[in-house]
Design an enzyme around this catalytic site. Structure first.
Site, PDB file in Angstrom:
ATOM      1  N   HIS A   9       0.815  -1.365  -0.031  1.00 43.32           N
ATOM      2  CA  HIS A   9      -0.088   0.187   0.469  1.00 43.32           C
ATOM      3  C   HIS A   9       0.662   1.333   0.132  1.00 43.32           C
ATOM      4  CE1 HIS A   9       0.741  -0.160   4.271  1.00 43.32           C
ATOM      5  NE2 HIS A   9       0.375   1.337   4.579  1.00 43.32           N
TER       6      HIS A   9
HETATM    7  C1  UD1 Z   1      -2.372   5.505   5.775  1.00 44.99           C
HETATM    8  C2  UD1 Z   1      -0.739   6.168   6.605  1.00 44.99           C
HETATM    9  C3  UD1 Z   1       0.094   4.807   6.352  1.00 44.99           C
HETATM   10  C4  UD1 Z   1      -0.717   3.316   7.230  1.00 44.99           C
HETATM   11  C5  UD1 Z   1      -1.472   3.025   6.415  1.00 44.99           C
HETATM   12  C6  UD1 Z   1      -2.276   2.047   6.415  1.00 44.99           C
HETATM   13  C7  UD1 Z   1      -0.289   8.647   6.195  1.00 44.99           C
HETATM   14  C8  UD1 Z   1       0.430   9.296   5.822  1.00 44.99           C
HETATM   15  N1  UD1 Z   1      -0.585   7.432   6.626  1.00 44.99           N
HETATM   16  O1  UD1 Z   1      -1.954   5.746   4.712  1.00 44.99           O
HETATM   17  O2  UD1 Z   1       1.252   4.864   7.061  1.00 44.99           O
HETATM   18  O3  UD1 Z   1       0.200   2.255   6.888  1.00 44.99           O
HETATM   19  O4  UD1 Z   1      -2.389   4.262   6.140  1.00 44.99           O
HETATM   20  O5  UD1 Z   1      -3.266   1.776   5.986  1.00 44.99           O
HETATM   21  O6  UD1 Z   1      -1.053   8.725   7.210  1.00 44.99           O
HETATM   22  N2  UD1 Z   1      -9.523   4.756   1.856  1.00 44.99           N
HETATM   23  C9  UD1 Z   1     -10.608   3.962   1.391  1.00 44.99           C
HETATM   24  N3  UD1 Z   1     -11.125   3.664   3.003  1.00 44.99           N
HETATM   25  C10 UD1 Z   1     -10.776   3.946   4.414  1.00 44.99           C
HETATM   26  C11 UD1 Z   1      -9.378   4.821   4.308  1.00 44.99           C
HETATM   27  C12 UD1 Z   1      -8.580   5.020   2.784  1.00 44.99           C
HETATM   28  O7  UD1 Z   1     -11.246   3.858   0.370  1.00 44.99           O
HETATM   29  O8  UD1 Z   1     -11.325   3.609   5.052  1.00 44.99           O
HETATM   30  C13 UD1 Z   1      -8.329   5.103   0.386  1.00 44.99           C
HETATM   31  C14 UD1 Z   1      -8.687   6.909   0.766  1.00 44.99           C
HETATM   32  O9  UD1 Z   1      -9.577   7.655   0.153  1.00 44.99           O
HETATM   33  C15 UD1 Z   1      -7.386   6.833  -0.388  1.00 44.99           C
HETATM   34  C16 UD1 Z   1      -6.948   5.629   0.653  1.00 44.99           C
HETATM   35  O10 UD1 Z   1      -7.332   5.321   0.459  1.00 44.99           O
HETATM   36  O11 UD1 Z   1      -7.699   7.124  -1.538  1.00 44.99           O
HETATM   37  C17 UD1 Z   1      -5.391   5.642   1.095  1.00 44.99           C
HETATM   38  O12 UD1 Z   1      -6.552   6.657   2.093  1.00 44.99           O
HETATM   39  P1  UD1 Z   1      -5.289   7.649   3.427  1.00 44.99           P
HETATM   40  O13 UD1 Z   1      -5.608   7.362   4.837  1.00 44.99           O
HETATM   41  O14 UD1 Z   1      -4.584   8.688   2.469  1.00 44.99           O
HETATM   42  O15 UD1 Z   1      -3.728   6.454   3.235  1.00 44.99           O
HETATM   43  P2  UD1 Z   1      -3.389   5.378   3.243  1.00 44.99           P
HETATM   44  O16 UD1 Z   1      -1.787   4.678   2.303  1.00 44.99           O
HETATM   45  O17 UD1 Z   1      -4.010   4.243   3.848  1.00 44.99           O
END
Ligand code: UD1
Length: 388
Positions: A223
Site C-alpha cells: 500500500h
Molecule cells: C495510511 C498511513 C500509513 C499506514 C496506512 C495503513 C499516513 C501518511 N499514512 O496510509 O502510514 O501504513 O494508512 O493503511 O497517515 N481509503 C478508503 N477507505 C478507508 C481509508 C482510506 O477507501 O477507510 C482510501 C482513501 O480514499 C485514499 C486511500 O485509501 O484514496 C489512502 O488512504 P490514506 O488514509 O490517505 O492513507 P493510507 O495509504 O491508508
C-alpha cells in the site's frame, strides 16, 4: 468516561487513533490504563482518517476496542488537507476535555496532527513507538515521526536503535523510555482467537486448490505510495508477484489505495486467479490467522515486518529501507526492495527451507502496555507544564 481517580491526573488520558495500524497499538494501552492500580481514566478519539468498515470498524470489533468517545470524521484528502482537518477538529476537543496528556501512536497523519495541536496548547504529548527512522524523507511517515518526536514530552520506544536515533536528533535521554512493542501485546493476546486461514480463504471464495492441497501460500500486502501510486512501478511489482505465484500460490489482501490504482491502471489481468486469491482488506483476526499459517509474507507494511518476526514467519519486505532494523538483525525480515532477482532469490531460500526463523526481540513479550501505563502514572505528575 469517569472522573480522574487520583489527583496526579488533572484530566483523562486522551488516546488518539486514526488509521488502521493505530488500532492494534492503542487497544492494549487502553486496557493497561484501565487495569492500572488505580485506574487511569481514558478518552478515545478517532480522527476518522480511515473510515471503511474493513479499514476501521471491523478492527474495533476484533480488538475489543470501545467505541470512540469522539469521532472527528475527517476522511480522505491530500496530506495537507487531512492533517489540517484533523488539527481543526481536534483543537476544540482538547479545549473541551482538558486531558492530562495526549497519547499518540505510530506515524500516520493523525499522529502528527494531534501532536501539533496538543504541543501548541501546552498539553503534554506522549508518543508510543517513538524513534523509528527509515532515514527516507520521501516517506510521509518519516516526516510524521521526526516532527512528532521533536514535540513529544514522553517517548516510548520499541527497540534499542530508536533511542540512538532520538539521541542523534537531540531529544533528551530522560524523555525516552524503552517499553517494548505494544503491537506485539495485541498479537499475543489475540492469537488464540485468530481466524483459521482456510476459513478466511473459503469465506472469500478463494480457488479451492489454494486452500485444499496444503502446499502453503505467500501472503501479500502492498500500500505504500512509492510502490502503488506509479503505474510502471505497480505493473512491475505485479509482474514479479505473478512469477512468485507460479511457484507459491499467493493471497493478496488489497488495501483500498492499491485496489483503486490497479483498477485505474487496468492491471487486474496481471493477477492469475488460479494462483492468486485477491481479498479485500481483512479484519485483524483474519490477518493474524493468514500470517501465522503463511509460508512467506511479502509486504511493504511496517507492522507486518514486526508481526512476522514475532510469529517466526519469513518476511520479504518490498522496500529499500526499514525503520524497524531489529526485524532484520534479530527477526525474520529481509529487505528486497522491488528487485526481481532479490525477490525470487528470497522466495527460493524460503522454499528450500533456508528462510529466516529469527528470535523475538527484547520486550516484545506482551507486557509493553503495562510498562507504559506504570511509567505514565509515575511521569504525569512531573510532566512539563507549557504555556497553553
Ligand atoms: C495510511 C498511513 C500509513 C499506514 C496506512 C495503513 C499516513 C501518511 N499514512 O496510509 O502510514 O501504513 O494508512 O493503511 O497517515 N481509503 C478508503 N477507505 C478507508 C481509508 C482510506 O477507501 O477507510 C482510501 C482513501 O480514499 C485514499 C486511500 O485509501 O484514496 C489512502 O488512504 P490514506 O488514509 O490517505 O492513507 P493510507 O495509504 O491508508
Amino acid at each position: 468516561m469517569t472522573a480522574p481517580a487520583n489527583e496526579s491526573l488533572t484530566g483523562p488520558v486522551m488516546c488518539v487513533v486514526g488509521a488502521r495500524p493505530n488500532f492494534m497499538k492503542m487497544a492494549p494501552i487502553l486496557r493497561a490504563l484501565a487495569a492500572h492500580t488505580p485506574p487511569m481514566p481514558a478518552l478515545l478519539v478517532h480522527t476518522g482518517q480511515h473510515y471503511d468498515q474493513g479499514m476501521s470498524g471491523q478492527l474495533f470489533d476484533d480488538l475489543g476496542l470501545p467505541l470512540p468517545d469522539l469521532n472527528l470524521e475527517v476522511g480522505a484528502g491530500s496530506h495537507a488537507v487531512q492533517t489540517a482537518e484533523v488539527m481543526r477538529r481536534f483543537e476544540p476537543a482538547l479545549d473541551e476535555h482538558r486531558p492530562s496528556c495526549v497519547v499518540v501512536v505510530g506515524d500516520v497523519n493523525s499522529t502528527l496532527a494531534c501532536t501539533l495541536v496538543a504541543a501548541k496548547k501546552g498539553v503534554p504529548v506522549v508518543h508510543v513507538e517513538a524513534g523509528l527512522r527509515s532515514y527516507d524523507r520521501k516517506m510521509p511517515e518519516e516526516i510524521n515521526r521526526v516532527v512528532t518526536d521533536q514535540l513529544a514530552d514522553r517517548l516510548y520506544t520499541t527497540e534499542r536503535s530508536a533511542e540512538a536515533n532520538l539521541r542523534l536528533e537531540g531529544v533528551p535521554g530522560d524523555r525516552v523510555c524503552f517499553a517494548g512493542n505494544v503491537m506485539i501485546d495485541s498479537l499475543l493476546s489475540n492469537l488464540p482467537k485468530a481466524r483459521a486461514a482456510a476459513d478466511t480463504l473459503r469465506a472469500h471464495g478463494a480457488d479451492a486448490s489454494l486452500v485444499a492441497h496444503g502446499a502453503g501460500y505467500g501472503l501479500v500486502t502492498l500500500h505504500r505510495p512509492s510502490n502503488v501510486d506509479d503505474e510502471a512501478t505497480l505493473r512491475a511489482l505485479l509482474c514479479v508477484l505473478a512469477e512468485v505465484a507460479a511457484r507459491l500460490p499467493l493471497v493478496f489482501a488489497l488495501h483500498p489505495r492499491t485496489r483503486n490504482n490497479i483498477d485505474r491502471f487496468a492491471l487486474n489481468g496481471l493477477m492469475d486467479p488460479s494462483r492468486t486469491a485477491v481479498l479485500p482488506p481483512q479484519g485483524y483476526l483474519e490477518m493474524l490467522g493468514l500470517m501465522a499459517k503463511a509460508t512467506l509474507v511479502l509486504t511493504d507494511s511496517g507492522g507486518l515486518q514486526e508481526e512476522t518476526t514475532a510469529l517466526g514467519v519469513p518476511c520479504l519486505t518490498l522496500r529499500e529501507n526499514t525503520e524497524r532494523p531489529i526485524t532484520i538483525e534479530q527477526g525474520t525480515n529481509t529487505l528486497v526492495g522491488r528487485d526481481r532477482a532479490a525477490i525470487l532469490n528470497g522466495l527460493e531460500g524460503v522454499l528450500s527451507g533456508r528462510g529466516k526463523r529469527g528470535r523475538v526481540p527484547e520486550f516484545w513479550d506482551g507486557h509493553a502496555a503495562q510498562r507504559i501505563a506504570a511509567d505514565l502514572w509515575r511521569w504525569l505528575p512531573r510532566a512539563p507544564v507549557h504555556a497553553g
